[in-house]
Design an enzyme around this catalytic site. Structure first.
Site, PDB file in Angstrom:
ATOM      1  CE  LYS A  72      -4.472  -1.133   2.028  1.00 34.21           C
ATOM      2  NZ  LYS A  72      -5.400  -0.837   3.216  1.00 34.21           N
ATOM      3  CG  ASP A 108      -8.785   1.321   3.333  1.00 34.06           C
ATOM      4  OD1 ASP A 108      -9.398   0.412   2.951  1.00 34.06           O
ATOM      5  OD2 ASP A 108      -7.547   1.112   3.366  1.00 34.06           O
TER       6      ASP A 108
END
Ligand code: NAP
Length: 290
Positions: A72, A108
Site C-alpha cells: 500500500k 479506506d
C-alpha cells in the site's frame, strides 16, 4: 449475467499473500449484480516484483486494481498521481488507469466514514478517541480530521512509538498512553470511540482494548473496525452497556464500493457486496476454501 469476452475490462487486487483476500468475492458479486462487463481477479505479487507488476498492469490496459498488504505504501512511488486522501494517509489501496496514467486513491477513508454515516453518526464538531496507531488508524484519523472532528485523541500502549509514527498528524491529534489519567479524561468526554487495534480479532477473541466502561458517556458511539468476528468482545461489552455500535463490515464494503465506482462510474449495490462478503467470511470460518 455477463460472461468474460473479448470486450471484458480487467480489474483485480495485488498483494502478498493474496489467497485470503475477500475482495474478489465481493467485487464479482457487485459486477454481476450491476451487469458490468468487467472481471476482477486476485494477483499474487511479491515485494521485489512490485514495479514490474505495476508496469505490467498498465501495459495490459487493466482499468484498475486494488492494492493490499504489503504494497500500500510502496506502490505510491510507482504511480503518476496520488490524491489527497492517499497522500495524507500515506497509502494507496485503489489505482485507476486513465489511458495509461495511473492514479492512486485511498478508499479506506470513505469506507470508514460510511460505517458512521450508515448509523446516522456525523463527525463534525464531535470528539473522538481512536485506539491504536497503525496503518488502519491513519485512514480513520484522516477521515475524522477531514470531516471536522472537534478533538481527536489516540490511545495506545506505547505513546512514544505512536508519536513517531504519527508525526504528520501532530497538529490535529493528541497521543496518550491508554494507561494514564489524561486518557481516562479524554475518554470521558468522547462522542465516538474507534478501535483500530487487532485486539479481539479471530482467533484471539477473548482480548479487547482496555476501556473502562464506567468512564464513558452513555451516548458514546462505539466502532470496532475488526470484521472477524462480526461482534468482538469490545462490541459485546459496549452493547451490554447500552451504547450504539458498529463493526468493520461496512468499512470493508464501503472501500470496495468506492473503488468499483471509481473504475466503472457505477455506484454498486452495497447490500449485494455485503452479502457476498459475509458468505465468504462464513465459508472461511467453516474451513472452506481461502
Ligand atoms: P497495524 O498496522 O499492525 O497496527 C496495529 C495497531 O494496534 C498498532 O498501533 C499496534 O501497536 C496496536 N496493537 C497491536 N497489537 C496490540 C496489542 N496486543 N496490544 C496493544 N496494542 C496492540 O494493523 P492495521 O493494519 O492498522 O490493522 C488493525 C486492525 O484493523 C486489524 O484488526 C485489521 O483487520 C483491521 N482493519 C479493518 C479494515 C476494515 O475495512 N474493516 C481495514 C483495515 C484494517 P504497536 O505499534 O505498539 O504494536
Amino acid at each position: 449475467m455477463i460472461g468474460v469476452s473479448g470486450t471484458t475490462k480487467n480489474l483485480g487486487v495485488i498483494g502478498w499473500p493474496i489467497a485470503h483476500s475477500l475482495s474478489p468475492a465481493m467485487q464479482a458479486a457487485a459486477i454481476r449484480a450491476a451487469g458490468l462487463d468487467y472481471a476482477y481477479i486476485a494477483m499474487p505479487v511479491r515485494p521485489e516484483t512490485l514495479p514490474a507488476a505495476v508496469e505490467g498492469l498498465r501495459s495490459l490496459g487493466f482499468r484498475g486494481f486494488n492494492v493490499t498488504i504489503p504494497h500500500k505504501s510502496a506502490v505510491m512511488a510507482l504511480l503518476d498521481e496520488v490524491d489527497e486522501d492517499a497522500r495524507r494517509i500515506g497509502a494507496v489501496n485503489t489505482v485507476v488507469n486513465e489511458n495509461g496514467r495511473l492514479l492512486g486513491h485511498n478508499t479506506d477513508v470513505t469506507g470508514f466514514l460510511r460505517g458512521l454515516s450508515r448509523q446516522g453518526v456525523t463527525v463534525k464538531g464531535k470528539r473522538a478517541v481512536v485506539l491504536g496507531a497503525g496503518g488502519a488508524a491513519r485512514a480513520v484519523l484522516w477521515g475524522l480530521i477531514r470531516e471536522g472532528a472537534a478533538g481527536i485523541v489516540v490511545g495506545v500502549r506505547n505513546a512514544a512509538k505512536a508519536r513517531e509514527a504519527l508525526t504528520d498528524f501532530a497538529a490535529d491529534v493528541e497521543i496518550l498512553s491508554w494507561d494514564g489519567d489524561a486518557f481516562a479524561g479524554a475518554l470521558a468526554s468522547s462522542d465516538i470511540l474507534v478501535n483500530t487495534t487487532p485486539l479481539g480479532m479471530t482467533p484471539k477473541t477473548g482480548e479487547m482494548p482496555p476501556v473502562d466502561w464506567n468512564r464513558v458517556q452513555k451516548e458514546i458511539f462505539v466502532y470496532d473496525i475488526i470484521y472477524t468476528p462480526g461482534c468482538t468482545r469490545f462490541l459485546r461489552e459496549a452493547k451490554a452497556q447500552g451504547h450504539r455500535v458498529t463493526n468493520g463490515v461496512a468499512m470493508l464494503v464501503g472501500q470496495g464500493a468506492e473503488a468499483l465506482s471509481l473504475w466503472t462510474g457505477v455506484q454498486p449495490d452495497e447490500s449485494v457486496m455485503e452479502q457476498a462478503l459475509l458468505a465468504a467470511l462464513s465459508e472461511k470460518e467453516n474451513g472452506g476454501r481461502a
